[in-house]
Design a protein around this motif. Structure first.
Motif, PDB file in Angstrom:
ATOM      1  N   LYS A   3       0.967  -1.079   0.132  1.00 55.08           N
ATOM      2  CA  LYS A   3       0.288   0.093   0.014  1.00 55.08           C
ATOM      3  C   LYS A   3       0.873   1.144   0.006  1.00 55.08           C
ATOM      4  O   LYS A   3       0.926   2.077   1.002  1.00 55.08           O
ATOM      5  N   LYS A  39      -8.928   9.560   0.530  1.00 54.89           N
ATOM      6  CA  LYS A  39      -9.528   8.380   0.890  1.00 54.89           C
ATOM      7  C   LYS A  39      -8.293   7.338   0.768  1.00 54.89           C
ATOM      8  O   LYS A  39      -8.543   6.351   1.768  1.00 54.89           O
ATOM      9  N   LEU A  40      -7.355   7.597   0.127  1.00 53.05           N
ATOM     10  CA  LEU A  40      -6.364   6.567   0.432  1.00 53.05           C
ATOM     11  C   LEU A  40      -5.511   6.469   1.714  1.00 53.05           C
ATOM     12  O   LEU A  40      -5.300   5.620   1.985  1.00 53.05           O
ATOM     13  N   LYS A  42      -6.635   7.738   4.452  1.00 50.79           N
ATOM     14  CA  LYS A  42      -7.374   7.132   5.429  1.00 50.79           C
ATOM     15  C   LYS A  42      -7.519   5.661   5.394  1.00 50.79           C
ATOM     16  O   LYS A  42      -7.921   5.010   6.521  1.00 50.79           O
ATOM     17  N   ALA A  43      -7.483   4.880   4.099  1.00 58.26           N
ATOM     18  CA  ALA A  43      -7.285   3.601   4.226  1.00 58.26           C
ATOM     19  C   ALA A  43      -5.825   2.949   4.398  1.00 58.26           C
ATOM     20  O   ALA A  43      -5.785   1.545   4.139  1.00 58.26           O
ATOM     21  N   TRP A  45      -2.867   3.947   3.169  1.00 61.81           N
ATOM     22  CA  TRP A  45      -1.972   4.026   2.266  1.00 61.81           C
ATOM     23  C   TRP A  45      -0.856   4.850   2.455  1.00 61.81           C
ATOM     24  O   TRP A  45      -1.043   5.855   3.056  1.00 61.81           O
ATOM     25  N   ASP A 174     -10.172   4.405  -6.597  1.00 67.67           N
ATOM     26  CA  ASP A 174     -11.328   3.798  -6.325  1.00 67.67           C
ATOM     27  C   ASP A 174     -10.917   2.210  -6.748  1.00 67.67           C
ATOM     28  O   ASP A 174     -11.763   1.333  -5.869  1.00 67.67           O
ATOM     29  N   LEU A 177      -9.074   0.664  -3.739  1.00 66.84           N
ATOM     30  CA  LEU A 177      -9.903   0.622  -2.400  1.00 66.84           C
ATOM     31  C   LEU A 177     -11.020  -0.597  -2.740  1.00 66.84           C
ATOM     32  O   LEU A 177     -11.368  -0.787  -1.452  1.00 66.84           O
TER      33      LEU A 177
END
Length: 179
Positions: A3, A39-40, A42-43, A45, A174, A177
């Motif tokens: 990641k 978004k990445l 928060k995930a 990465w 997208d 994720l």
């Protein structure tokens, strides 16, 4: 899959300009790019930027101008709930013979050292062949975006074997994720 995502800047995160992005006012994010980074992040990465900035060597803008651009970029990313782990930039011109100007992998070496990471198995995102080549030299999956110079790069169809192609950074986020 690691990641780790290394991003070119101009043409990937923000609008590119043949006349150089010279100021914070000229630094305009591409639609969805800031949100994609957030978004990445928060995930989980690890996100870094590797950008050639030959406008410094050419006298088109100052180091302070570049700092202001990066401050604007980071502020927007922070407002969206994200962050970058590192920003590496090459201040040299195309004929300076440095080790950091892409397609050489010096900027990725800087990121690897700063974050104490092996980048093998990560992703390198760019809009130009030189971005992809720098990433491939370090064992990254190269990803070409169609934004910036991406369509021009795609039209040459050279050096794109094994390269993932997406419309933009938002589409890539997208995809990443979802896997």
């Amino acid at each position: 899959m690691k990641k780790i995502l290394i991003l070119d800047r101009d043409g990937v995160i923000n609008q590119d300009s043949d006349a150089f992005v010279k100021s914070a006012a000229e630094w305009i994010p591409l639609p969805g790019s800031i949100e994609a980074i957030a978004k990445l992040y928060k995930a989980g990465w690890i996100l870094a930027v590797a950008t050639n900035q030959s406008g410094l060597a050419r006298g088109k803008f100052s180091p302070l101008d570049l700092d202001n651009q990066h401050t604007k970029m980071l502020n927007l990313i922070h407002q969206a709930g994200g962050d970058l782990h590192h920003i590496a930039w090459c201040p040299h011109g195309p004929d300076d013979g440095c080790n950091c100007r892409k397609p050489k992998a010096g900027l990725l070496d800087q990121i690897s050292q700063a974050l104490d990471l092996d980048l093998t198995g990560g992703f390198m995102v760019g809009d130009a062949l030189r971005d992809l080549q720098a990433g491939q030299a370090k064992g990254c999956q190269a990803v070409l975006v169609r934004t910036g110079k991406g369509m021009k790069t795609l039209a040459t169809d050279e050096g794109l074997e094994g390269v993932m192609i997406v419309d933009n950074l938002a589409e890539l986020a997208d995809y990443l994720l979802a896997i």
